[in-house]
Design an enzyme around this catalytic site. Structure first.
Site, PDB file in Angstrom:
ATOM      1  N   SER A  92       0.804  -1.224   0.000  1.00  5.91           N
ATOM      2  CA  SER A  92       0.000   0.000   0.000  1.00  5.91           C
ATOM      3  C   SER A  92       0.840   1.280   0.000  1.00  5.91           C
ATOM      4  O   SER A  92       0.327   2.347  -0.316  1.00  5.91           O
ATOM      5  CB  SER A  92      -0.940   0.020   1.205  1.00  5.91           C
ATOM      6  OG  SER A  92      -0.219   0.168   2.413  1.00  5.91           O
ATOM      7  N   LYS A 131       0.827   4.510   6.713  1.00  7.41           N
ATOM      8  CA  LYS A 131       0.298   5.399   5.673  1.00  7.41           C
ATOM      9  C   LYS A 131       0.972   6.764   5.808  1.00  7.41           C
ATOM     10  O   LYS A 131       1.692   7.041   6.758  1.00  7.41           O
ATOM     11  CB  LYS A 131      -1.217   5.581   5.824  1.00  7.41           C
ATOM     12  CG  LYS A 131      -2.031   4.301   5.912  1.00  7.41           C
ATOM     13  CD  LYS A 131      -2.058   3.507   4.629  1.00  7.41           C
ATOM     14  CE  LYS A 131      -2.879   2.235   4.788  1.00  7.41           C
ATOM     15  NZ  LYS A 131      -2.740   1.341   3.603  1.00  7.41           N
TER      16      LYS A 131
END
Length: 254
Positions: free
Chosen positions: A62, A135
């Protein structure tokens, strides 16, 4: 035989026994010192891992190409205790609830579990990496974040940000697939997105969860700052703070 000679006999006879005793005592002192050194080293490593720096590995794609699967990273744990976060920071955090699918761990031999537990104490193993996410911070408390403008860009406090420096996009594309949203980041929370934007289940996709896609600061372990493995990828993690340099504070007047 003189009295001096007579006295010397037991002294000579006691020599070997006394030497063996001294050698045994020397070994015991040596082993004691080794144990003390090991215990102190483990304690220091445990304190560093618990309060200063922690190791994690990357379980998914990701954050590609910034971070690749199985990259090992170091995370600064001091930041959440004594400072805030900036837009662009790359953060590791515990699942706020519903972001990760339930996992069932296969049973392992007790000796393997014990070994991994010991290694985790000193930061050489990261068995809970699969229970955490990583993230990039896009919005901090008070920010108004919108996706997307006509160019597919995210806007923060009315300013579009150009993320092409770090987004992982297919050839010929200059923006990720738009996922429309308009949010205000509440106090004590972050809004986070993955660099591999089209393959990241981030804040955008978790707005239906109890936390509405926001990451509470209490869930944040810290800020990832260094890639340590593999050796070919060793180096600092770029926060790209310059991308957000033109974004005004949410407290500034329009």
């Amino acid at each position: 035989m003189s009295s001096d000679q007579t006295a010397s006999v037991p002294a000579a006879a006691a020599g070997p026994a006394g030497g063996e005793h001294d050698r045994r005592r020397g070994w015991l002192i040596f082993l004691r010192d080794v144990v003390v050194i090991v215990v102190v080293a483990l304690l220091v490593s445990f304190l560093v891992k618990t309060f200063v720096v922690r190791s994690f590995y990357i379980p998914s794609a990701s954050m590609a190409q910034t971070l690749l699967v199985d990259d090992r990273i170091l995370v600064d744990e001091v930041t959440p205790r004594f400072g805030g976060y900036e837009r662009g920071d790359v953060v590791v955090f515990r699942d706020p609830g519903g972001w990760l699918p339930p996992t069932v761990r296969a049973p392992r031999p007790p000796i393997v579990e014990a070994g991994e537990w010991l290694l985790s104490l000193v930061g050489l193993s990261a068995p809970d990496s699969d229970d955490h996410l990583i993230k990039r911070v896009i919005g901090v408390a008070g920010d108004h974040v919108i996706c997307c403008n006509a160019l597919g860009q995210v806007s923060v406090n009315g300013v579009p940000i150009d993320e092409t420096d770090y987004l992982n996009l297919p050839p010929g594309r200059d923006a990720a697939e738009p996922v429309p949203y308009e949010i205000d980041v509440p106090e004590g929370s972050l809004w986070v997105l993955g660099d591999n934007r089209d393959s990241s289940r981030d804040s955008r996709y978790n707005q239906d969860q109890p936390g509405e896609g926001f990451v509470p600061l209490e869930n944040v372990v810290g800020r990832a700052f260094l890639k340590t493995w593999p050796v070919s990828r060793f180096g600092p993690i770029d926060f790209h703070h310059d991308v957000f340099a033109g974004v005004p504070s949410s407290e500034d007047p329009p």
